[in-house]
Design an enzyme around this catalytic site. Structure first.
Site, mmCIF file in Angstrom:
data_model
loop_
_atom_site.group_PDB
_atom_site.id
_atom_site.type_symbol
_atom_site.label_atom_id
_atom_site.label_comp_id
_atom_site.label_asym_id
_atom_site.label_seq_id
_atom_site.Cartn_x
_atom_site.Cartn_y
_atom_site.Cartn_z
ATOM 1 C CE LYS A 42 -2.896 3.022 2.606
ATOM 2 N NZ LYS A 42 -1.909 4.187 2.163
ATOM 3 N N GLY A 96 6.505 5.971 8.344
ATOM 4 C CA GLY A 96 5.505 7.203 8.183
ATOM 5 C C GLY A 96 5.505 7.733 9.374
ATOM 6 C CB SER A 97 2.841 9.773 11.344
ATOM 7 O OG SER A 97 1.921 8.707 11.515
ATOM 8 N N GLY A 153 2.633 4.432 13.231
ATOM 9 C CA GLY A 153 3.645 3.715 13.596
ATOM 10 C C GLY A 153 2.826 2.711 14.745
ATOM 11 C CD GLU A 159 13.419 4.082 9.843
ATOM 12 O OE1 GLU A 159 13.789 4.811 10.852
ATOM 13 O OE2 GLU A 159 13.824 2.983 10.070
ATOM 14 C CB CYS A 172 12.101 10.646 8.658
ATOM 15 S SG CYS A 172 12.949 9.480 7.815
ATOM 16 C CD GLN A 218 3.779 18.494 6.262
ATOM 17 O OE1 GLN A 218 3.184 17.261 6.589
ATOM 18 N NE2 GLN A 218 4.559 19.038 7.176
ATOM 19 C CD GLU A 271 9.199 13.910 11.682
ATOM 20 O OE1 GLU A 271 8.325 13.122 11.618
ATOM 21 O OE2 GLU A 271 10.277 13.571 11.034
HETATM 22 C C1 UN1 Z 1 17.630 10.026 3.079
HETATM 23 O O1 UN1 Z 1 17.597 11.040 3.669
HETATM 24 O O2 UN1 Z 1 18.396 10.179 1.990
HETATM 25 O O3 UN1 Z 1 11.031 9.240 5.269
HETATM 26 C C2 UN1 Z 1 16.280 9.170 3.168
HETATM 27 C C3 UN1 Z 1 12.496 9.361 5.181
HETATM 28 C C4 UN1 Z 1 13.664 8.297 5.244
HETATM 29 C C5 UN1 Z 1 14.461 8.319 4.326
HETATM 30 C C6 UN1 Z 1 15.484 9.300 4.033
HETATM 31 N N1 UN1 Z 1 12.988 7.017 5.443
HETATM 32 O O4 UN1 Z 1 12.676 10.838 5.097
#
Ligand code: UN1
Length: 477
Positions: A171, A224-225, A229, A246, A280, A327, A379
């Site tokens: 997804k 994602g968020s 998560g 992540e 992120c 956003q 964030e």
């Molecule tokens: C990067 O900085 O090259 O969602 C990758 C994100 C990370 C990927 C960053 N999972 O921003």
């Protein structure tokens, strides 16, 4: 306009469409994409389950060949797919082409890994017994990806999942289905057996939820968020499945008195504002020691004046638009919060209009921020960063680590002593010395600590940890 459909059990299917809108030109519909129903998700999961026994035993040459072909086609189409990415997500064309190349490299890397599925053979502690340790595929993997890396993140979850013999229900983010659809189309044409790769586009509340509720998935890998998560984690505990998260970051970039000013400013501008700060791994806390503080702020402000915010496809654009209205509202709300908290708005903060209607926001820099302010703790995920003044290296390190997150951490210094100490003591999964906090290689582990990540690392050979399960077999000789 043709509807890009979902792929379920090897068949393209679905009618109801989501409009993919270009954030650089909101009059432009990039494409129409089908929205999966709860039943579609159930069908996709059943198809992936049915395809698993054969695919998990497929020869490594078949996996190698399909992954390699996919990488080659993505690379050959880098301009076209890069333009699609820039149109649907809003990062600049060079950034988007770079990300497309990265996706191709990831497929290429895992095509090689498919040929290196080695195990271990050890003697048992008991005589005449041998022990074999092997990795086996996990099963049906749910993949849920965010909007900010529409091609690289799908690639770095799909490629290892297939490499190690798993089947997939995928997804992508509803906001940016275009690149994901393209990857799935390429994999399908590259010869994946039906049911191995299933695409279910649509809303998190419908499609994502149906995946979380499924007892069939053996693992879910999610980027994602933090909020979503946690829901992935809770549902995974409930169903007893593996999960990999992540999530956010509030990445610090420390600048010490002895830093090379040019290096520090380049790294900070890149970390905080490139890709519109929507990474992120972006740095939103610039922690600067007293001796260089004023020079650094002046030089960074000068640099920001030279950055063009404009249509992602226009040459000369350094910063594309924010991804969507929601956003943008988050970003401007935080700018207001920063003002009210007493940080000084040193640059930007305003919306700008351009030839094409889009979500254009100036890169925004606060100074005189403290690490306790909400703009330093939460964030934002936009082109907004704050400078926090500190006394010395020790205070800088303490402030850098004083955060609920722990993804990436950077330092600009010419001191080997401080760089070495920082590498050892930064509470983060990735440390960058004299480099931006964002922008990572494709062949080495990616991931963080604390509130940023959970579970095994992604990318490189470390990806095997999540996508396989270990078997220890004993044989009497
Ligand atoms: C990067 O900085 O090259 O969602 C990758 C994100 C990370 C990927 C960053 N999972 O921003």
């Amino acid at each position: 306009m043709t509807i890009h459909q979902n792929l379920i059990a090897g068949e393209w299917t679905g009618t109801a469409g989501t409009e993919n809108i270009n954030p650089s030109d909101t009059n432009e519909v990039v494409g129409l994409y089908a929205s999966a129903t709860t039943q579609d998700v159930a069908d996709a999961i059943a198809a992936a389950k049915a395809a698993f026994p054969a695919w998990s035993r497929s020869g490594i040459l078949e996996r190698h060949t399909i992954l390699k072909k996919t990488g080659e086609e993505i690379l050959a189409r880098k301009e076209e797919l890069g333009a699609l990415l820039a149109r649907e997500e809003g990062k600049t064309l060079p950034e988007a082409i770079g990300e497309t190349i990265r996706a191709a490299q990831i497929f290429e890397f895992f095509s090689g890994e498919a040929l290196r599925l080695a195990g271990e053979i050890l003697p048992s502690v008991r005589p005449n017994i041998g022990v074999e340790i092997t990795r086996e595929p996990l099963g049906v993997i749910g993949i849920i990806t965010p909007w900010n890396f529409p091609i690289a993140i799908p690639a770095w979850k799909i490629a290892p999942a297939l490499c190690y013999g798993n089947t997939i229900v995928f997804k992508p983010a509803d906001l940016v289905p275009g690149c994901s659809w393209a990857i799935v189309d390429i994999l399908h044409r590259a010869g994946l057996p039906k049911g191995v790769m299933n695409l279910v586009m649509g809303k998190g509340s419908v499609v994502g939820q149906a995946m979380l509720d499924s007892p069939v998935l053996s693992g879910i890998t999610f980027t994602g968020s933090v909020g979503t998560g946690k829901r992935v984690a809770l549902s995974s505990v409930e169903h007893g499945r593996k999960y990999q998260l992540e999530m956010g970051g509030k990445n610090p970039m420390v600048v010490l008195d002895d830093a090379d000013l040019t290096v520090a400013v380049e790294a900070a501008a890149n970390s905080a504002f490139f890709s519109t700060g929507q990474r992120c791994t972006a740095s939103s806390r610039l922690i600067v020691t007293e001796g260089i503080h004023d020079k650094f702020v002046a030089a960074l402000t000068e640099k920001l004046k030279t950055l063009n915010v404009d249509n992602a496809l226009k040459s000369g654009t350094h910063i594309g638009p924010v991804v969507d209205a929601k956003q943008l509202k988050t970003d401007t709300d935080y700018i207001e919060i920063g003002r009210q908290e007493g940080a000084r708005l040193a640059f930007g903060g305003e919306l700008v209009s351009r030839e094409t209607p889009g979500f254009y926001l100036q890169p925004t820099l606060f100074t005189e921020a403290t690490n306790q302010m909400r703009i330093s703790r939460e964030e934002i995920f936009g082109p907004v960063a704050s400078v926090i003044r500190v006394k010395d290296y020790d205070e800088a390190l303490a402030v850098a680590n004083d955060t609920p997150f722990g993804l990436s951490s950077g330092i600009a210094t010419t001191s080997l002593k401080h760089a070495t100490h920082f590498k050892r003591n930064a509470e983060a999964g990735m440390v960058m010395v004299n480099l931006p906090t964002a922008g990572v290689d494709f062949h080495v582990p990616f991931g963080g600590r604390k509130g940023s990540s959970f579970g095994p690392r992604e990318q490189g050979k470390y990806a095997a940890e999540f996508f396989t399960t270990v078997k220890t077999a004993y044989t009497l000789a």
